[in-house]
Design a protein around this motif. Sequence first.
Motif, PDB file in Angstrom:
ATOM      1  N   VAL A  91      39.711 -62.670  20.725  1.00  0.00           N
ATOM      2  CA  VAL A  91      38.597 -62.487  19.791  1.00  0.00           C
ATOM      3  C   VAL A  91      38.853 -63.366  18.571  1.00  0.00           C
ATOM      4  N   SER A  92      37.861 -64.137  18.187  1.00  0.00           N
ATOM      5  CA  SER A  92      38.001 -64.991  17.009  1.00  0.00           C
ATOM      6  C   SER A  92      37.864 -64.157  15.749  1.00  0.00           C
ATOM      7  N   GLY A  93      38.206 -64.763  14.630  1.00  0.00           N
ATOM      8  CA  GLY A  93      37.823 -64.177  13.361  1.00  0.00           C
ATOM      9  C   GLY A  93      36.325 -64.378  13.159  1.00  0.00           C
ATOM     10  N   GLN A  94      35.800 -63.847  12.078  1.00  0.00           N
ATOM     11  CA  GLN A  94      34.376 -64.014  11.795  1.00  0.00           C
ATOM     12  C   GLN A  94      34.090 -65.474  11.468  1.00  0.00           C
ATOM     13  N   THR A  95      33.111 -66.042  12.155  1.00  0.00           N
ATOM     14  CA  THR A  95      32.700 -67.417  11.877  1.00  0.00           C
ATOM     15  C   THR A  95      31.488 -67.402  10.955  1.00  0.00           C
ATOM     16  N   ASP A  96      31.423 -68.366  10.046  1.00  0.00           N
ATOM     17  CA  ASP A  96      30.314 -68.415   9.087  1.00  0.00           C
ATOM     18  C   ASP A  96      29.027 -68.892   9.748  1.00  0.00           C
ATOM     19  N   ILE A  97      29.118 -70.024  10.473  1.00  0.00           N
ATOM     20  CA  ILE A  97      27.974 -70.562  11.204  1.00  0.00           C
ATOM     21  C   ILE A  97      28.459 -70.979  12.587  1.00  0.00           C
ATOM     22  N   ASP A 147      43.759 -73.516  10.419  1.00  0.00           N
ATOM     23  CA  ASP A 147      44.318 -72.541  11.352  1.00  0.00           C
ATOM     24  C   ASP A 147      43.233 -71.826  12.143  1.00  0.00           C
ATOM     25  N   SER A 148      42.166 -71.401  11.481  1.00  0.00           N
ATOM     26  CA  SER A 148      41.134 -70.625  12.174  1.00  0.00           C
ATOM     27  C   SER A 148      40.372 -71.485  13.177  1.00  0.00           C
ATOM     28  N   ILE A 149      40.077 -72.739  12.825  1.00  0.00           N
ATOM     29  CA  ILE A 149      39.379 -73.616  13.756  1.00  0.00           C
ATOM     30  C   ILE A 149      40.279 -73.968  14.941  1.00  0.00           C
ATOM     31  N   ALA A 150      41.562 -74.183  14.693  1.00  0.00           N
ATOM     32  CA  ALA A 150      42.483 -74.477  15.796  1.00  0.00           C
ATOM     33  C   ALA A 150      42.577 -73.295  16.763  1.00  0.00           C
ATOM     34  N   ARG A 151      42.656 -72.078  16.230  1.00  0.00           N
ATOM     35  CA  ARG A 151      42.723 -70.891  17.100  1.00  0.00           C
ATOM     36  C   ARG A 151      41.474 -70.794  17.963  1.00  0.00           C
ATOM     37  N   LEU A 152      40.319 -71.044  17.376  1.00  0.00           N
ATOM     38  CA  LEU A 152      39.078 -70.938  18.127  1.00  0.00           C
ATOM     39  C   LEU A 152      38.999 -72.030  19.199  1.00  0.00           C
ATOM     40  N   LYS A 153      39.414 -73.238  18.858  1.00  0.00           N
ATOM     41  CA  LYS A 153      39.366 -74.326  19.829  1.00  0.00           C
ATOM     42  C   LYS A 153      40.313 -74.086  21.003  1.00  0.00           C
TER      43      LYS A 153
END
Length: 277
Positions: free
Chosen positions: A69-75, A119-125
């Motif tokens: 599960v990702s963190g909350q994404t803005d857009i 960090d958050s974008i890398a985790r999502l990718k």
Amino acid sequence: MPEPSLLASILAAAARRMRSDFDDSSLIHHNASKGTVREGDLLEFLKKYLPDTVRAAGSSEIISADGQVSGQTDIVIYDPSAPPLFSRSGYRILPIECVYGVIEVKSRLTAAELTKSIDSIARLKRMPKTSYFEEPFTKITQIYGRTYNGYSPVFGFVFAYDSGDLMTMSDAFIRRLRLQPYDERIDAVWVLGKGSYTWTDPKLIVPHMHAAEGLHLAVARPEESVDVLMNMVLTISTLMSRSHMSPFNLTPYAANDPLWDGATVRGPVDYQAFPAG
């Protein structure tokens, strides 16, 4: 000097409105509410320039079939065929397979905020895209030095309304980038009125729309009239126009769930052209 294009004139007006709206939103005292308003302003702007093949939404979570599960994404920018796993009051839960891009929105980009975005974008990718139906012919995407069979990767961007000095922050940004695979990197950073981090071929001095081997980080000042919006619109619109996916398969998301309880099997019910009796 040539006259600006119609698109440039439109984006110049949009940049002025966006800066004005940002100033107006400073009247909001609650930081979370202020952030929500600013994310909404950017979302409404982007929707005007996205191709019809994609959709954009605000606050969302992204999940994968293996339970991540990702963190909350803005857009989030996603395929219109994405199933509504959850949608209420503007908040969505989307499967990673249907996601083409995410944008983190910052009121003020600092070195610490940039690190969080890295960090958050890398985790999502890194979240796996695995749940598609197999087809005899699939479209191949080659990007980041990798081959994606039947789908496009997730692109990650950061947009900020203000920031510190981008050249100063770029030293730390480059040090972090050197530790990241190309496919996990932020693809562009845009700061209204301040400039951008994008990618360029140092020999040709031409912009690239995503990270790749051999490219250098370009720290650019904004063009006075259109600000950073022209680069942002062209980058996101072009990448999203090319994004694609094979038909999404929801079944793996319910692989461990029972489909029924206590079923009674009756039959057979094969077709009989001349039923007996």
